[in-house]
Write an enzyme that holds these catalytic residues in place. Structure first.
Site, PDB file in Angstrom:
ATOM      1  N   HIS A   9     -24.165  13.685 -83.433  1.00 36.81           N
ATOM      2  CA  HIS A   9     -24.851  13.227 -84.651  1.00 36.81           C
ATOM      3  C   HIS A   9     -23.972  13.480 -85.886  1.00 36.81           C
ATOM      4  O   HIS A   9     -22.766  13.533 -85.778  1.00 36.81           O
ATOM      5  CB  HIS A   9     -26.227  13.880 -84.764  1.00 36.81           C
ATOM      6  CG  HIS A   9     -27.045  13.705 -83.526  1.00 36.81           C
ATOM      7  ND1 HIS A   9     -27.657  12.515 -83.179  1.00 36.81           N
ATOM      8  CD2 HIS A   9     -27.321  14.567 -82.493  1.00 36.81           C
ATOM      9  CE1 HIS A   9     -28.287  12.649 -82.021  1.00 36.81           C
ATOM     10  NE2 HIS A   9     -28.097  13.871 -81.578  1.00 36.81           N
ATOM     11  N   HIS A  78     -24.749  19.377 -78.222  1.00 32.45           N
ATOM     12  CA  HIS A  78     -26.052  18.932 -78.731  1.00 32.45           C
ATOM     13  C   HIS A  78     -27.089  20.052 -78.637  1.00 32.45           C
ATOM     14  O   HIS A  78     -26.875  21.068 -77.975  1.00 32.45           O
ATOM     15  CB  HIS A  78     -26.560  17.738 -77.911  1.00 32.45           C
ATOM     16  CG  HIS A  78     -25.829  16.465 -78.178  1.00 32.45           C
ATOM     17  ND1 HIS A  78     -26.320  15.477 -79.002  1.00 32.45           N
ATOM     18  CD2 HIS A  78     -24.624  16.018 -77.725  1.00 32.45           C
ATOM     19  CE1 HIS A  78     -25.461  14.475 -79.048  1.00 32.45           C
ATOM     20  NE2 HIS A  78     -24.420  14.781 -78.277  1.00 32.45           N
ATOM     21  N   GLU A 144     -26.808  20.527 -73.842  1.00 31.17           N
ATOM     22  CA  GLU A 144     -28.009  20.605 -74.692  1.00 31.17           C
ATOM     23  C   GLU A 144     -28.382  22.070 -74.821  1.00 31.17           C
ATOM     24  O   GLU A 144     -28.958  22.675 -73.920  1.00 31.17           O
ATOM     25  CB  GLU A 144     -29.157  19.814 -74.067  1.00 31.17           C
ATOM     26  CG  GLU A 144     -28.930  18.310 -74.010  1.00 31.17           C
ATOM     27  CD  GLU A 144     -29.249  17.608 -75.321  1.00 31.17           C
ATOM     28  OE1 GLU A 144     -29.481  18.311 -76.328  1.00 31.17           O
ATOM     29  OE2 GLU A 144     -29.267  16.365 -75.332  1.00 31.17           O
TER      30      GLU A 144
END
Length: 450
Positions: A9, A78, A144
């Protein structure tokens, strides 16, 4: 090894949100820490990051850049989110890959090393058709690191020291998977500490730590007594290589800290202080059992109370019982036992545990398990005979080369294999425990004054 490091992102794409946190910021922070650890500690490593600031970058721009650069590995960082109800760590490779592939083997290693340090529940190794896994020409992994909208996960994610541990876990995995060569250490055993300020007021030291964090520089508070006066030092790194220390010093000074300096400190033949990295396994216990138990219960409210055993046996064997307790918290995930060792084993230090098919030794009581832990440390730290006060309950005592690890960092590669930073992780956890205890004591003193 050429690593393409991708903080997910960025810019207009904030990623997941929750508990006052933005995923894009957490991803970048962890990735920057990974890059720093790799470049400071390993030879023949190149790192290209998709972004080093908060900027927008498309997925295709990231994968094209990695492919054109000829990266050996693509690592995408992430955090997760799911209505606040889910928690834990998971990682992904592309769904088309067999379990026998190099990428899957790398995932096995990375998953194991990251789970060693992140104190999150294990959601497993997974596969998906994500763009960064599908469009890359090299092996790729997406991690993650917790659920940002889960209250308990977010409490960890918001802690800079946790993000440092997670970065270290990624680096440990990369070093093991790609057999990275560590930079040579100073043969004199000298440790170079970067001090980013020294204060008589803890509040001032905490302000300095917060400022450095805002500049992307990790630091913590240590204490030192000079001429009978207690000082709070802000330490922004400790290095066995002088060049690396000077590089960090330049970073600190570039951030506007003009009073930063380097102190040298030998790991041996000196009186250790609580903040010293690598200090001796033998020594006094500084923290009380009450403070140790209280700290653990801030993380695991259901934790059993075993700190008194570490004080008792630590004093009897001359072992730093509070640091041994920190080691037990590292090994058991704060007594949550999320690894292969189960609570009923009373095995607080992973004695003999090598994997799911061999969870290691078991002991009748928690007290006996702590004794075995202390005896195993004694085998490493001392060449003297065991005290006559207790029976030998450590089943692996005779397998240790006596006196082969007199400091906590000397346990690297011995207690945990490969475990290049095993001792440092224990000491980092101990530093957090110490800082928390100091804050508790300051709060009590303030109440007394009021």
């Amino acid at each position: 090894m050429k690593l393409y490091l991708d903080p997910g992102h960025g810019g207009t794409d904030s990623g997941a949100t929750g508990n006052g946190l933005l995923e894009k910021n957490i991803n970048l922070d962890i990735a920057l820490r990974i890059r720093r650890l790799l470049l400071e500690n390993y030879n023949k490593v190149e790192v290209l990051m998709s972004r080093t600031t908060d900027r927008t970058k498309s997925l295709s721009a990231r994968t094209n850049e990695a492919n054109n650069w000829g990266a050996d590995y693509y690592l995408s960082i992430h955090c997760n989110a799911f209505n606040g109800s889910a928690s834990g760590y998971e990682d992904y490779i592309h769904s088309s890959l067999p379990n026998s592939s190099d990428t899957a083997n790398y995932q096995d290693i990375m998953h194991e090393e990251i789970m060693r340090v992140n104190r999150l529940s294990d959601r497993g190794q997974k596969k998906a058709n994500f763009h960064v896994l599908r469009e890359t020409t090299m092996s790729a992994l997406l991690t993650e690191n917790g659920f940002i909208d889960n209250r308990q996960d977010a409490a960890l994610i918001s802690d800079p020291s946790w993000r440092q541990d997670v970065a270290q876990g990624h680096v440990n995995g990369l070093a093991r998977a790609f057999q990275l060569e560590r930079k040579s250490e100073d043969p004199s055993g000298t440790l170079y500490k970067v001090i980013a300020g020294s204060f008589q007021s803890r509040d001032n030291a905490e302000e300095r730590v917060a400022y450095l964090q805002s500049q992307g520089i990790d630091s913590f508070i240590t204490t030192v007594t000079i001429s009978g006066q207690l000082w709070y030092r802000v330490q922004a790194g400790a290095f066995s290589n002088r060049e690396n220390a000077e590089r960090r010093l330049d970073e600190v000074r570039d951030a506007g800290i003009s009073d930063a300096f380097i102190v040298t400190d030998s790991n041996e033949d000196q009186e250790p202080s609580p903040g010293d990295t690598g200090y001796a396994i033998l020594g006094e216990t500084y923290l009380s059992p009450e403070l140790m138990n209280q700290y653990v219960k801030t993380i695991n409210p259901q934790a059993i109370e075993i700190a008194s055993y570490y004080l008792t046996y630590g004093e009897r064997y001359g072992i730093r019982g509070d640091v041994a307790f920190a080691q037990a918290m590292h090994e058991t995930d704060f007594l949550r036992f999320t690894g292969v060792v189960q609570p009923e084993q009373n095995n607080f230090c992973g004695l003999g545990a090598t994997g799911p098919n061999n969870p290691g030794a078991s002991f009748q009581t928690a007290k006996e398990g702590v004794l075995a832990h202390i005896q195993h440390l004694y085998a490493y730290a001392s060449t003297d005979s065991l005290p006559n006060s207790d029976p030998l309950v450590d089943p692996r005592y005779d397998l240790v080369t006596r006196g082969s690890a007199t400091t906590w960092t000397a346990l690297n590669g011995k207690w945990a294999v490969p475990g290049d930073n095993y001792g440092q992780m224990i000491l980092n956890l101990y530093e957090r425990m110490l800082d928390s205890s100091l804050e508790q004591l300051e709060g009590v003193m303030q109440e007394i004054k009021n």
